[in-house]
Design an enzyme around this catalytic site. Structure first.
Site, PDB file in Angstrom:
ATOM      1  N   ASP A  10       0.828  -1.242   0.008  1.00 18.74           N
ATOM      2  CA  ASP A  10       0.215  -0.209   0.004  1.00 18.74           C
ATOM      3  C   ASP A  10       0.873   1.185   0.046  1.00 18.74           C
ATOM      4  OD1 ASP A  10      -1.879   2.194   0.424  1.00 18.74           O
ATOM      5  OD2 ASP A  10      -2.341   1.220   2.612  1.00 18.74           O
ATOM      6  N   ILE A  11       0.877   1.945  -1.154  1.00 19.71           N
ATOM      7  CA  ILE A  11       1.803   3.245  -1.099  1.00 19.71           C
ATOM      8  C   ILE A  11       1.456   4.165  -0.068  1.00 19.71           C
ATOM      9  CG2 ILE A  11       0.158   4.323  -3.023  1.00 19.71           C
ATOM     10  CD1 ILE A  11       2.880   5.205  -4.184  1.00 19.71           C
ATOM     11  N   ASN A  24      -5.640  12.160 -12.055  1.00 18.36           N
ATOM     12  CA  ASN A  24      -6.328  12.661 -13.288  1.00 18.36           C
ATOM     13  C   ASN A  24      -5.898  14.034 -13.355  1.00 18.36           C
ATOM     14  OD1 ASN A  24      -8.395  14.404 -11.761  1.00 18.36           O
ATOM     15  ND2 ASN A  24      -9.040  12.373 -11.117  1.00 18.36           N
ATOM     16  N   ASP A  34      -5.116   6.892  -7.004  1.00 16.87           N
ATOM     17  CA  ASP A  34      -5.437   8.576  -6.549  1.00 16.87           C
ATOM     18  C   ASP A  34      -6.469   8.334  -5.492  1.00 16.87           C
ATOM     19  OD1 ASP A  34      -5.379  11.134  -6.881  1.00 16.87           O
ATOM     20  OD2 ASP A  34      -7.168  10.938  -8.379  1.00 16.87           O
TER      21      ASP A  34
END
Length: 175
Positions: A10-11, A24, A34
């Site tokens: 998990d970033i 986006n 995002d």
């Protein structure tokens, strides 16, 4: 020690100077990486994004990057970049390379030495994973970025395996 690490994870949990967000062009939160980053960072991240200048609703064109504070994340910064939609972009490889390169240059310009990265455009944007890995890792191996510690946080075991294999196939440039 500078270099590239690839992990399945998990970033949003990364303890680094900067986390790269696959965003986006509006930078107002979306799905995938995002959405996860925005949820973990809290409302301060969305507010920071809203403060960035926009032109015709676009805060960050494809292949470029913008930087904000990181809200509640353990990182100092979030670097937002927009990758190409593979099937709709006239130069997907060029734009993907530019998204990584722009992000890493922005990290260096802000004194960051450790950066967490996702597999940009590999979710709903439909970029073929092997080609994306070759481009992303190739950019990360450029001498300009050799002082950085880069960790790719990938969302599943198969993707992480593919990226590790791709990294092993690429010519390693001496640091």
């Amino acid at each position: 020690m500078p270099g590239i690490q690839i992990i399945e994870g998990d970033i949003t949990s990364a303890r680094v100077d900067a986390i790269v967000n696959a965003a986006n062009s509006r930078l107002l939160s979306g799905g995938g990486v995002d959405g996860a980053i925005h949820r973990a960072a809290g409302p301060a991240l969305l507010e920071a994004c809203r403060q960035l200048p926009e032109h015709n609703g676009i805060r960050c064109p494809v292949g470029e990057a913008r930087i904000t504070a990181a809200g509640k994340l353990a990182a100092r910064y979030v670097i937002h970049t927009v990758g190409p939609i593979y099937s709709a972009d006239t130069d997907p490889a060029g734009h993907l390379a530019s998204a990584y390169r722009s992000s890493l240059r922005l990290a260096l310009a802000h004194g960051c030495m450790s950066v967490a990265l996702p597999a940009i455009s590999c979710g709903v944007y439909g970029y073929p994973h092997k080609e994306a890995a070759t481009i992303a890792l190739g950019v990360c191996l450029e001498p300009e970025f050799s002082a950085l510690t880069l960790t790719f946080y990938l969302f599943d075991q198969e993707l992480a395996r593919l990226w590790r294999l791709t990294l092993a196939e690429l010519p390693q440039k001496p640091v």
